[in-house]
Design an enzyme around this catalytic site. Structure first.
Site, PDB file in Angstrom:
ATOM      1  N   HIS A  11      34.523 -10.051  25.256  1.00 48.93           N
ATOM      2  CA  HIS A  11      34.402 -10.369  23.828  1.00 48.93           C
ATOM      3  C   HIS A  11      34.917  -9.205  22.989  1.00 48.93           C
ATOM      4  CE1 HIS A  11      31.723 -13.546  25.322  1.00 48.93           C
ATOM      5  NE2 HIS A  11      31.982 -14.160  24.168  1.00 48.93           N
TER       6      HIS A  11
ATOM      7  N   LYS B  26      30.771  -7.372  18.873  1.00 49.76           N
ATOM      8  CA  LYS B  26      29.656  -8.189  19.381  1.00 49.76           C
ATOM      9  C   LYS B  26      28.412  -7.325  19.614  1.00 49.76           C
ATOM     10  CE  LYS B  26      28.543 -11.806  22.745  1.00 49.76           C
ATOM     11  NZ  LYS B  26      27.830 -12.603  21.723  1.00 49.76           N
TER      12      LYS B  26
HETATM   13  N1  NAI Z   1      26.993 -20.504  19.994  1.00 46.50           N
HETATM   14  C1  NAI Z   1      28.294 -20.359  19.761  1.00 46.50           C
HETATM   15  O1  NAI Z   1      29.115 -21.284  19.971  1.00 46.50           O
HETATM   16  C2  NAI Z   1      28.782 -19.068  19.204  1.00 46.50           C
HETATM   17  C3  NAI Z   1      27.872 -18.087  18.922  1.00 46.50           C
HETATM   18  N2  NAI Z   1      28.273 -16.942  18.305  1.00 46.50           N
HETATM   19  C4  NAI Z   1      27.183 -16.053  17.923  1.00 46.50           C
HETATM   20  O2  NAI Z   1      26.953 -16.235  16.528  1.00 46.50           O
HETATM   21  C5  NAI Z   1      26.505 -15.013  15.943  1.00 46.50           C
HETATM   22  C6  NAI Z   1      27.399 -14.651  14.757  1.00 46.50           C
HETATM   23  O3  NAI Z   1      28.698 -14.396  15.216  1.00 46.50           O
HETATM   24  P1  NAI Z   1      29.833 -13.880  14.200  1.00 46.50           P
HETATM   25  O4  NAI Z   1      29.937 -14.782  13.034  1.00 46.50           O
HETATM   26  O5  NAI Z   1      31.009 -13.635  15.052  1.00 46.50           O
HETATM   27  O6  NAI Z   1      29.199 -12.491  13.736  1.00 46.50           O
HETATM   28  P2  NAI Z   1      29.466 -11.724  12.353  1.00 46.50           P
HETATM   29  O7  NAI Z   1      28.945 -10.339  12.568  1.00 46.50           O
HETATM   30  O8  NAI Z   1      30.879 -11.896  11.922  1.00 46.50           O
HETATM   31  O9  NAI Z   1      28.517 -12.487  11.315  1.00 46.50           O
HETATM   32  C7  NAI Z   1      27.124 -12.381  11.301  1.00 46.50           C
HETATM   33  C8  NAI Z   1      26.681 -12.416   9.858  1.00 46.50           C
HETATM   34  O10 NAI Z   1      25.261 -12.500   9.794  1.00 46.50           O
HETATM   35  C9  NAI Z   1      24.872 -11.781   8.648  1.00 46.50           C
HETATM   36  N3  NAI Z   1      23.440 -11.480   8.636  1.00 46.50           N
HETATM   37  C10 NAI Z   1      22.808 -10.309   8.919  1.00 46.50           C
HETATM   38  N4  NAI Z   1      21.475 -10.444   8.715  1.00 46.50           N
HETATM   39  C11 NAI Z   1      21.283 -11.731   8.305  1.00 46.50           C
HETATM   40  C12 NAI Z   1      20.141 -12.464   7.907  1.00 46.50           C
HETATM   41  N5  NAI Z   1      18.914 -11.918   7.885  1.00 46.50           N
HETATM   42  N6  NAI Z   1      20.294 -13.762   7.550  1.00 46.50           N
HETATM   43  C13 NAI Z   1      21.520 -14.321   7.517  1.00 46.50           C
HETATM   44  N7  NAI Z   1      22.645 -13.651   7.856  1.00 46.50           N
HETATM   45  C14 NAI Z   1      22.525 -12.379   8.250  1.00 46.50           C
HETATM   46  C15 NAI Z   1      25.772 -10.537   8.639  1.00 46.50           C
HETATM   47  O11 NAI Z   1      25.811  -9.953   7.360  1.00 46.50           O
HETATM   48  C16 NAI Z   1      27.095 -11.166   9.060  1.00 46.50           C
HETATM   49  O12 NAI Z   1      27.858 -11.566   7.932  1.00 46.50           O
HETATM   50  C17 NAI Z   1      26.482 -14.000  17.083  1.00 46.50           C
HETATM   51  O13 NAI Z   1      25.189 -13.947  17.627  1.00 46.50           O
HETATM   52  C18 NAI Z   1      27.445 -14.593  18.111  1.00 46.50           C
HETATM   53  O14 NAI Z   1      27.156 -14.184  19.420  1.00 46.50           O
HETATM   54  C19 NAI Z   1      29.563 -16.701  17.976  1.00 46.50           C
HETATM   55  C20 NAI Z   1      30.519 -17.620  18.269  1.00 46.50           C
HETATM   56  C21 NAI Z   1      30.210 -18.898  18.919  1.00 46.50           C
HETATM   57  O1  LIG Z   2      29.860 -13.235  19.743  1.00 45.29           O
HETATM   58  C1  LIG Z   2      30.780 -14.056  19.957  1.00 45.29           C
HETATM   59  O2  LIG Z   2      31.887 -13.958  19.442  1.00 45.29           O
HETATM   60  C2  LIG Z   2      30.492 -15.202  20.846  1.00 45.29           C
HETATM   61  N1  LIG Z   2      29.259 -15.388  21.200  1.00 45.29           N
HETATM   62  C3  LIG Z   2      28.759 -16.444  22.002  1.00 45.29           C
HETATM   63  C4  LIG Z   2      28.126 -15.892  23.246  1.00 45.29           C
HETATM   64  O3  LIG Z   2      27.447 -14.851  23.183  1.00 45.29           O
HETATM   65  O4  LIG Z   2      28.267 -16.520  24.307  1.00 45.29           O
HETATM   66  C5  LIG Z   2      29.754 -17.546  22.214  1.00 45.29           C
HETATM   67  C6  LIG Z   2      31.185 -17.125  22.291  1.00 45.29           C
HETATM   68  O5  LIG Z   2      31.463 -16.652  23.578  1.00 45.29           O
HETATM   69  C7  LIG Z   2      31.575 -16.125  21.219  1.00 45.29           C
END
Ligand code: NAI
Ligand SMILES: O=C(O)C1=N[C@H](C(=O)O)C[C@H](O)C1
Length: 233
Positions: free
Chosen positions: A130, A134
Protein backbone atom coordinates in the site's frame (compact mmCIF):
# COMPACT_ATOMS: atom_id res chain seq x y z
CA UNK A 1 -29.98 9.35 -1.11
CA UNK A 2 -28.64 12.05 1.17
CA UNK A 3 -25.18 10.81 2.16
CA UNK A 4 -22.98 11.83 5.11
CA UNK A 5 -19.30 11.29 4.34
CA UNK A 6 -17.52 10.62 7.64
CA UNK A 7 -13.94 11.07 6.49
CA UNK A 8 -13.34 13.27 3.45
CA UNK A 9 -9.86 12.18 2.44
CA UNK A 10 -8.74 10.12 -0.58
CA UNK A 11 -11.68 7.70 -0.30
CA UNK A 12 -14.28 10.27 0.81
CA UNK A 13 -13.53 12.37 -2.27
CA UNK A 14 -13.65 9.39 -4.66
CA UNK A 15 -16.97 8.26 -3.11
CA UNK A 16 -18.36 11.78 -3.55
CA UNK A 17 -17.58 11.66 -7.31
CA UNK A 18 -19.29 8.29 -7.78
CA UNK A 19 -22.26 9.13 -5.54
CA UNK A 20 -22.93 12.35 -7.52
CA UNK A 21 -22.70 10.42 -10.84
CA UNK A 22 -25.33 7.99 -9.48
CA UNK A 23 -27.72 10.81 -8.56
CA UNK A 24 -27.09 11.08 -4.81
CA UNK A 25 -26.49 14.19 -2.71
CA UNK A 26 -23.68 14.74 -0.22
CA UNK A 27 -25.07 16.55 2.83
CA UNK A 28 -22.14 16.19 5.23
CA UNK A 29 -18.37 16.07 4.61
CA UNK A 30 -16.82 15.53 8.03
CA UNK A 31 -13.14 15.51 8.79
CA UNK A 32 -11.73 15.37 12.32
CA UNK A 33 -14.37 15.70 15.07
CA UNK A 34 -16.54 18.22 13.22
CA UNK A 35 -19.83 19.20 14.81
CA UNK A 36 -22.34 17.86 12.25
CA UNK A 37 -26.03 16.97 12.42
CA UNK A 38 -26.11 13.34 11.23
CA UNK A 39 -29.92 13.32 11.10
CA UNK A 40 -29.77 15.38 7.88
CA UNK A 41 -28.54 12.22 6.12
CA UNK A 42 -30.32 9.05 4.96
CA UNK A 43 -27.10 7.06 5.31
CA UNK A 44 -23.54 7.54 6.57
CA UNK A 45 -20.37 6.29 4.85
CA UNK A 46 -17.33 6.15 7.13
CA UNK A 47 -13.86 6.08 5.54
CA UNK A 48 -11.90 7.85 8.27
CA UNK A 49 -9.04 6.71 10.49
CA UNK A 50 -8.73 3.70 12.85
CA UNK A 51 -9.06 5.79 16.04
CA UNK A 52 -12.22 7.59 14.81
CA UNK A 53 -14.20 4.84 13.06
CA UNK A 54 -16.02 3.34 16.05
CA UNK A 55 -17.08 6.78 17.29
CA UNK A 56 -18.41 7.69 13.83
CA UNK A 57 -20.27 4.38 13.50
CA UNK A 58 -21.82 4.55 16.97
CA UNK A 59 -22.82 8.20 16.47
CA UNK A 60 -24.74 7.22 13.31
CA UNK A 61 -26.35 4.12 14.84
CA UNK A 62 -27.35 6.02 17.99
CA UNK A 63 -29.27 8.47 15.78
CA UNK A 64 -30.85 5.62 13.75
CA UNK A 65 -28.84 6.40 10.62
CA UNK A 66 -27.69 3.28 8.68
CA UNK A 67 -23.93 3.17 8.29
CA UNK A 68 -21.36 1.69 5.91
CA UNK A 69 -17.78 1.52 7.19
CA UNK A 70 -14.67 0.82 5.13
CA UNK A 71 -12.18 2.11 7.66
CA UNK A 72 -9.65 -0.56 8.63
CA UNK A 73 -7.68 -1.04 11.86
CA UNK A 74 -10.57 -0.56 14.34
CA UNK A 75 -11.92 -4.15 14.57
CA UNK A 76 -11.22 -4.59 18.30
CA UNK A 77 -14.50 -2.61 18.66
CA UNK A 78 -16.46 -4.50 15.94
CA UNK A 79 -18.50 -6.57 18.46
CA UNK A 80 -19.53 -3.36 20.26
CA UNK A 81 -20.72 -1.87 16.96
CA UNK A 82 -22.74 -5.04 16.27
CA UNK A 83 -24.29 -4.94 19.78
CA UNK A 84 -25.25 -1.28 19.36
CA UNK A 85 -26.73 -1.94 15.91
CA UNK A 86 -28.83 -4.79 17.34
CA UNK A 87 -29.93 -2.71 20.33
CA UNK A 88 -31.05 0.15 18.04
CA UNK A 89 -32.53 -2.21 15.40
CA UNK A 90 -30.26 -0.39 12.96
CA UNK A 91 -28.39 -1.25 9.78
CA UNK A 92 -24.63 -1.69 9.42
CA UNK A 93 -22.08 -3.02 6.92
CA UNK A 94 -18.33 -3.22 7.52
CA UNK A 95 -16.07 -4.52 4.74
CA UNK A 96 -12.28 -4.56 4.73
CA UNK A 97 -12.57 -4.13 0.97
CA UNK A 98 -15.64 -2.97 -1.00
CA UNK A 99 -14.35 -3.66 -4.51
CA UNK A 100 -16.13 -6.28 -6.61
CA UNK A 101 -12.77 -7.64 -7.82
CA UNK A 102 -11.45 -8.16 -4.30
CA UNK A 103 -14.68 -9.81 -3.19
CA UNK A 104 -14.29 -12.31 -6.06
CA UNK A 105 -10.62 -12.68 -5.00
CA UNK A 106 -11.84 -13.50 -1.44
CA UNK A 107 -13.90 -16.40 -2.88
CA UNK A 108 -10.93 -17.59 -4.98
CA UNK A 109 -8.69 -17.47 -1.88
CA UNK A 110 -11.09 -19.61 0.19
CA UNK A 111 -11.53 -22.16 -2.59
CA UNK A 112 -7.76 -22.38 -3.19
CA UNK A 113 -7.13 -22.78 0.56
CA UNK A 114 -9.63 -25.69 0.69
CA UNK A 115 -7.70 -27.44 -2.12
CA UNK A 116 -4.31 -26.72 -0.53
CA UNK A 117 -5.44 -28.17 2.82
CA UNK A 118 -4.61 -31.66 1.50
CA UNK A 119 -1.17 -30.57 0.15
CA UNK A 120 0.80 -29.93 3.30
CA UNK A 121 4.13 -29.50 1.45
CA UNK A 122 3.02 -25.96 0.48
CA UNK A 123 3.46 -23.13 2.99
CA UNK A 124 1.19 -20.13 2.57
CA UNK A 125 2.14 -16.47 2.99
CA UNK A 126 0.38 -13.18 2.13
CA UNK A 127 1.97 -10.01 0.82
CA UNK A 128 0.20 -6.64 0.80
CA UNK A 129 1.57 -3.42 -0.71
CA UNK A 130 0.00 0.00 0.00
CA UNK A 131 0.84 3.70 -0.19
CA UNK A 132 3.13 5.19 2.45
CA UNK A 133 0.36 7.26 4.17
CA UNK A 134 -1.51 4.12 5.27
CA UNK A 135 -1.90 4.17 9.08
CA UNK A 136 -2.51 0.47 9.75
CA UNK A 137 -0.59 -2.73 9.00
CA UNK A 138 -1.37 -5.33 7.94
CA UNK A 139 -4.17 -4.13 5.68
CA UNK A 140 -7.75 -5.04 6.59
CA UNK A 141 -7.95 -6.98 3.32
CA UNK A 142 -4.88 -9.08 4.22
CA UNK A 143 -6.45 -9.86 7.62
CA UNK A 144 -9.67 -11.01 5.90
CA UNK A 145 -7.63 -13.18 3.48
CA UNK A 146 -5.68 -14.73 6.39
CA UNK A 147 -8.81 -15.40 8.47
CA UNK A 148 -10.54 -16.99 5.47
CA UNK A 149 -7.56 -19.36 4.98
CA UNK A 150 -7.49 -20.18 8.72
CA UNK A 151 -11.20 -21.08 8.60
CA UNK A 152 -10.62 -23.89 6.05
CA UNK A 153 -6.91 -24.91 6.31
CA UNK A 154 -5.97 -27.11 9.27
CA UNK A 155 -2.25 -26.11 9.31
CA UNK A 156 -2.96 -22.54 10.40
CA UNK A 157 -4.61 -21.04 13.48
CA UNK A 158 -3.38 -17.40 13.44
CA UNK A 159 -1.46 -14.81 11.40
CA UNK A 160 1.74 -12.88 12.14
CA UNK A 161 2.93 -9.59 10.73
CA UNK A 162 6.34 -9.77 9.01
CA UNK A 163 7.34 -12.92 10.92
CA UNK A 164 7.55 -16.58 9.92
CA UNK A 165 6.36 -19.22 12.42
CA UNK A 166 5.01 -22.78 12.05
CA UNK A 167 1.23 -22.51 12.44
CA UNK A 168 0.79 -18.82 11.71
CA UNK A 169 0.31 -17.29 8.26
CA UNK A 170 3.01 -14.73 7.62
CA UNK A 171 1.66 -11.39 6.29
CA UNK A 172 4.34 -9.20 4.74
CA UNK A 173 3.26 -5.53 4.71
CA UNK A 174 5.16 -3.28 2.29
CA UNK A 175 4.72 0.48 1.83
CA UNK A 176 5.55 2.22 -1.49
CA UNK A 177 4.61 5.61 -2.98
CA UNK A 178 1.11 5.82 -4.55
CA UNK A 179 0.11 2.12 -4.47
CA UNK A 180 -3.73 1.90 -4.10
CA UNK A 181 -3.59 -1.75 -2.90
CA UNK A 182 -1.97 -5.01 -4.05
CA UNK A 183 -2.54 -8.39 -2.36
CA UNK A 184 -0.80 -11.67 -3.24
CA UNK A 185 -1.32 -15.14 -1.73
CA UNK A 186 1.72 -17.42 -2.18
CA UNK A 187 1.79 -21.18 -1.69
CA UNK A 188 5.45 -22.15 -1.75
CA UNK A 189 7.00 -25.64 -1.84
CA UNK A 190 10.54 -26.88 -2.60
CA UNK A 191 9.32 -27.77 -6.11
CA UNK A 192 7.17 -24.82 -7.14
CA UNK A 193 5.08 -21.79 -6.15
CA UNK A 194 1.41 -21.11 -6.81
CA UNK A 195 0.14 -17.58 -6.38
CA UNK A 196 -3.00 -15.52 -6.86
CA UNK A 197 -2.89 -11.73 -6.92
CA UNK A 198 -5.26 -8.75 -6.94
CA UNK A 199 -3.96 -5.36 -8.07
CA UNK A 200 -6.12 -2.24 -7.63
CA UNK A 201 -5.23 0.31 -10.35
CA UNK A 202 -7.04 3.17 -8.54
CA UNK A 203 -9.67 3.75 -5.78
CA UNK A 204 -12.73 3.70 -8.07
CA UNK A 205 -13.59 0.05 -7.33
CA UNK A 206 -13.55 0.54 -3.54
CA UNK A 207 -15.69 3.68 -3.85
CA UNK A 208 -18.23 2.19 -6.28
CA UNK A 209 -18.63 -0.84 -3.98
CA UNK A 210 -19.26 1.42 -0.98
CA UNK A 211 -21.95 3.43 -2.83
CA UNK A 212 -23.61 0.24 -4.14
CA UNK A 213 -23.57 -1.15 -0.56
CA UNK A 214 -25.20 2.07 0.72
CA UNK A 215 -27.93 1.88 -1.96
CA UNK A 216 -28.54 -1.79 -1.03
CA UNK A 217 -28.62 -1.15 2.75
CA UNK A 218 -31.11 1.71 2.72
CA UNK A 219 -34.46 0.53 4.12
CA UNK A 220 -33.03 -2.70 5.61
CA UNK A 221 -32.25 -3.56 9.23
CA UNK A 222 -29.46 -5.88 10.35
CA UNK A 223 -25.72 -6.46 10.16
CA UNK A 224 -24.53 -7.40 6.70
CA UNK A 225 -21.36 -8.04 4.68
CA UNK A 226 -20.39 -7.53 1.04
CA UNK A 227 -21.31 -11.20 0.43
CA UNK A 228 -24.93 -10.20 1.13
CA UNK A 229 -24.71 -7.10 -1.08
CA UNK A 230 -23.11 -8.92 -4.03
CA UNK A 231 -24.97 -12.20 -3.43
CA UNK A 232 -21.78 -14.27 -3.83
CA UNK A 233 -20.16 -17.06 -1.81
N1 NAI B 1 -12.79 -0.97 2.80
C1 NAI B 1 -12.27 -0.50 1.66
O1 NAI B 1 -12.69 -0.88 0.54
C2 NAI B 1 -11.20 0.52 1.74
C3 NAI B 1 -10.80 0.97 2.96
N2 NAI B 1 -9.90 1.99 3.06
C4 NAI B 1 -9.68 2.47 4.42
O2 NAI B 1 -10.43 3.67 4.57
C5 NAI B 1 -9.77 4.55 5.47
C6 NAI B 1 -9.57 5.92 4.81
O3 NAI B 1 -8.70 5.78 3.72
P1 NAI B 1 -8.22 7.07 2.89
O4 NAI B 1 -9.38 7.87 2.45
O5 NAI B 1 -7.26 6.54 1.90
O6 NAI B 1 -7.43 7.87 4.03
P2 NAI B 1 -7.19 9.45 4.11
O7 NAI B 1 -6.12 9.63 5.14
O8 NAI B 1 -6.98 10.01 2.75
O9 NAI B 1 -8.57 10.01 4.68
C7 NAI B 1 -9.00 9.85 6.01
C8 NAI B 1 -9.72 11.11 6.41
O10 NAI B 1 -10.34 10.92 7.68
C9 NAI B 1 -10.29 12.16 8.34
N3 NAI B 1 -10.56 12.05 9.77
C10 NAI B 1 -9.69 12.08 10.81
N4 NAI B 1 -10.37 12.02 11.98
C11 NAI B 1 -11.69 11.94 11.65
C12 NAI B 1 -12.88 11.89 12.41
N5 NAI B 1 -12.87 11.90 13.75
N6 NAI B 1 -14.06 11.81 11.76
C13 NAI B 1 -14.10 11.84 10.41
N7 NAI B 1 -12.99 11.93 9.64
C14 NAI B 1 -11.81 11.97 10.26
C15 NAI B 1 -8.90 12.72 8.01
O11 NAI B 1 -8.86 14.11 8.22
C16 NAI B 1 -8.80 12.33 6.54
O12 NAI B 1 -9.27 13.36 5.69
C17 NAI B 1 -8.49 3.83 5.89
O13 NAI B 1 -8.72 3.14 7.09
C18 NAI B 1 -8.27 2.83 4.76
O14 NAI B 1 -7.54 1.70 5.17
C19 NAI B 1 -9.34 2.58 1.98
C20 NAI B 1 -9.67 2.15 0.73
C21 NAI B 1 -10.63 1.07 0.50
O1 LIG C 1 -5.62 2.14 3.07
C1 LIG C 1 -5.90 1.81 1.89
O2 LIG C 1 -5.60 2.49 0.92
C2 LIG C 1 -6.66 0.55 1.69
N1 LIG C 1 -7.14 -0.03 2.74
C3 LIG C 1 -7.93 -1.21 2.77
C4 LIG C 1 -7.24 -2.28 3.56
O3 LIG C 1 -6.62 -1.98 4.60
O4 LIG C 1 -7.33 -3.45 3.17
C5 LIG C 1 -8.43 -1.61 1.42
C6 LIG C 1 -7.52 -1.32 0.27
O5 LIG C 1 -6.54 -2.32 0.19
C7 LIG C 1 -6.92 0.07 0.33
Amino acid sequence: MRIALLGYGKMGKTIEQIALQRGHTIVIKANHNDNYDITQADIAIDFSIPSAAFKNISHSLTHNIPVISGTTGWLKDYDKAVALCEAKNGAFIYASNFSLGVNIFFELNTNLAKMMNTLKQYKVSIEEIHHTQKLDAPSGTAITLANDIISVHSNYNSWQLNKETDNAIQILAKREEDVPGTHTINYNSDIDTINIKHVAHNRQGFALGAVVAAEWLLGKTGIFTMKDVLNIG
